[in-house]
Design a protein around this motif. Sequence first.
Motif, short mmCIF file in Angstrom:
data_model
loop_
_atom_site.label_atom_id
_atom_site.label_comp_id
_atom_site.label_asym_id
_atom_site.label_seq_id
_atom_site.Cartn_x
_atom_site.Cartn_y
_atom_site.Cartn_z
N GLU A 122 69.60 -18.28 15.22
CA GLU A 122 68.47 -19.16 15.51
C GLU A 122 68.75 -20.58 15.03
O GLU A 122 68.31 -21.55 15.67
N LEU A 123 69.51 -20.72 13.96
CA LEU A 123 69.91 -22.05 13.50
C LEU A 123 70.83 -22.73 14.50
O LEU A 123 70.93 -23.95 14.55
N GLU A 124 71.53 -21.92 15.32
CA GLU A 124 72.39 -22.45 16.37
C GLU A 124 71.63 -22.71 17.66
O GLU A 124 72.21 -23.13 18.66
N GLY A 125 70.33 -22.41 17.66
CA GLY A 125 69.51 -22.69 18.83
C GLY A 125 69.26 -21.50 19.74
O GLY A 125 68.64 -21.66 20.80
N MET A 126 69.71 -20.32 19.35
CA MET A 126 69.45 -19.13 20.17
C MET A 126 68.03 -18.63 19.94
O MET A 126 67.51 -18.70 18.84
N GLU A 127 67.45 -18.08 21.00
CA GLU A 127 66.19 -17.34 20.88
C GLU A 127 66.55 -15.87 20.74
O GLU A 127 67.26 -15.31 21.57
N VAL A 128 66.07 -15.23 19.66
CA VAL A 128 66.50 -13.87 19.33
C VAL A 128 65.28 -12.98 19.12
O VAL A 128 64.32 -13.36 18.46
N THR A 129 65.33 -11.77 19.68
CA THR A 129 64.34 -10.74 19.40
C THR A 129 65.05 -9.49 18.92
O THR A 129 66.26 -9.33 19.13
N GLN A 130 64.29 -8.59 18.29
CA GLN A 130 64.85 -7.36 17.76
C GLN A 130 64.00 -6.17 18.17
O GLN A 130 62.77 -6.25 18.14
N VAL A 131 64.65 -5.08 18.56
CA VAL A 131 63.99 -3.79 18.75
C VAL A 131 64.87 -2.74 18.08
O VAL A 131 66.07 -2.69 18.30
N ARG A 132 64.25 -1.90 17.26
CA ARG A 132 64.97 -0.84 16.56
C ARG A 132 64.50 0.52 17.07
O ARG A 132 63.32 0.77 17.21
N MET A 133 65.47 1.40 17.33
CA MET A 133 65.15 2.74 17.82
C MET A 133 64.67 3.61 16.69
O MET A 133 65.27 3.62 15.61
N THR A 134 63.60 4.37 16.91
CA THR A 134 63.00 5.23 15.87
C THR A 134 62.61 6.56 16.48
O THR A 134 61.46 6.99 16.39
N ASP A 135 63.57 7.25 17.09
CA ASP A 135 63.23 8.43 17.89
C ASP A 135 63.33 9.76 17.15
O ASP A 135 62.86 10.78 17.65
N ASP A 136 63.93 9.81 15.96
CA ASP A 136 64.18 11.08 15.27
C ASP A 136 62.91 11.58 14.58
O ASP A 136 62.56 11.12 13.49
N VAL A 137 62.24 12.56 15.20
CA VAL A 137 60.95 13.03 14.68
C VAL A 137 61.10 13.77 13.36
O VAL A 137 60.10 13.94 12.64
N ALA A 138 62.31 14.21 13.01
CA ALA A 138 62.50 14.95 11.77
C ALA A 138 62.61 14.04 10.55
O ALA A 138 62.54 14.51 9.42
#
Length: 332
Positions: A122-138
């Motif tokens: 982001e300091l370099e000017g990029m627009e960044v988003t994050q998504v984390r997978m959370t599929d393990d029900v155990a």
Amino acid sequence: MKKICNDPQRYVDEMLDGLCAAHPHRYQRLGDSGRVLARARQAEAKVAIVTGGGSGHLPLFHGYVGAGLVDACAIGNVFAGPRVADCLTAMQVSHHNAGVLQLYGNYGGDRMNFEMAAEMAELEGMEVTQVRMTDDVASAPQQEAHKRRGVAGLVYAYKMAGAKAAAGASLREVTATAQKTVSAVRSIGVALSPCIVPESGTPAFTLDNNEIAFGMGIHGEPGIWRGEMRSADTLVHEMLDRLLEEIPAGRGERLSVMVNSLGATPLEELYIIYRSVAQRMADRQVSLVQPLIGRYATSMEMSGFSLSLCALDSELEDLLSAPASSPFWSQP
């Protein structure tokens, strides 16, 4: 314990040497560490999707670098997260001024390093988003789903988000699709025998000869119970019971199912498992769409399997069937 390698300390780098030698038209290897894989021909003017994680899970994560999937991947040692510098390099080489989505599993080291890389980007000017997978029900109760591990269901997120990006969607739209997929996917696994981390040369955990670990994570994290081996049908029914608690599919619903080998489980046994899944879904009058049966997210040579269910609406079903091409999964 036996491993086919030269120097355990060079295990990951020699694997990457071979992978890139086998697929030079698909991969370019970058970064001062050589631990970044990117598409050999980057697609311009689209949202970039980057991922990363530890080795030992091939084809997750770097096996899904390709058209209609992921643009670049940062790679760590076996069962260890990638470096911050490699996460940043993966973003830099795939960024074409349309923004970057970081899409990865919900593990502490990965979170920390990708978040630091995002700040630097982001300091370099990029627009960044994050998504984390959370599929393990155990790995956590439903009311604490944000704490869950990301496992084989991440492949669905790659496919859906990758197809959305390839269609020219905005960063906001691609991110929303990835998050929608996370909400639509649930997974659970069972381990029959351990794997061996090359650097240590010893099993990651121990199980008695007739003992299995139900709900164990792909690094050997504790599961729900340990007990004697069950039949395929018995295991599948308990796994589906737990998954269907959170994806209550019934008449007319459409699901995709992934029957995933954790490494050593052969295809013959995966099809025995799918037989049981298909019968159970037919009883519920659920339609199974584009089943995925094979090795999609492994744990070295661990014996066992995981089941993932992805609830489909019309948008996700179209994205699942959209074209994609990588060394380990191609969709015509």
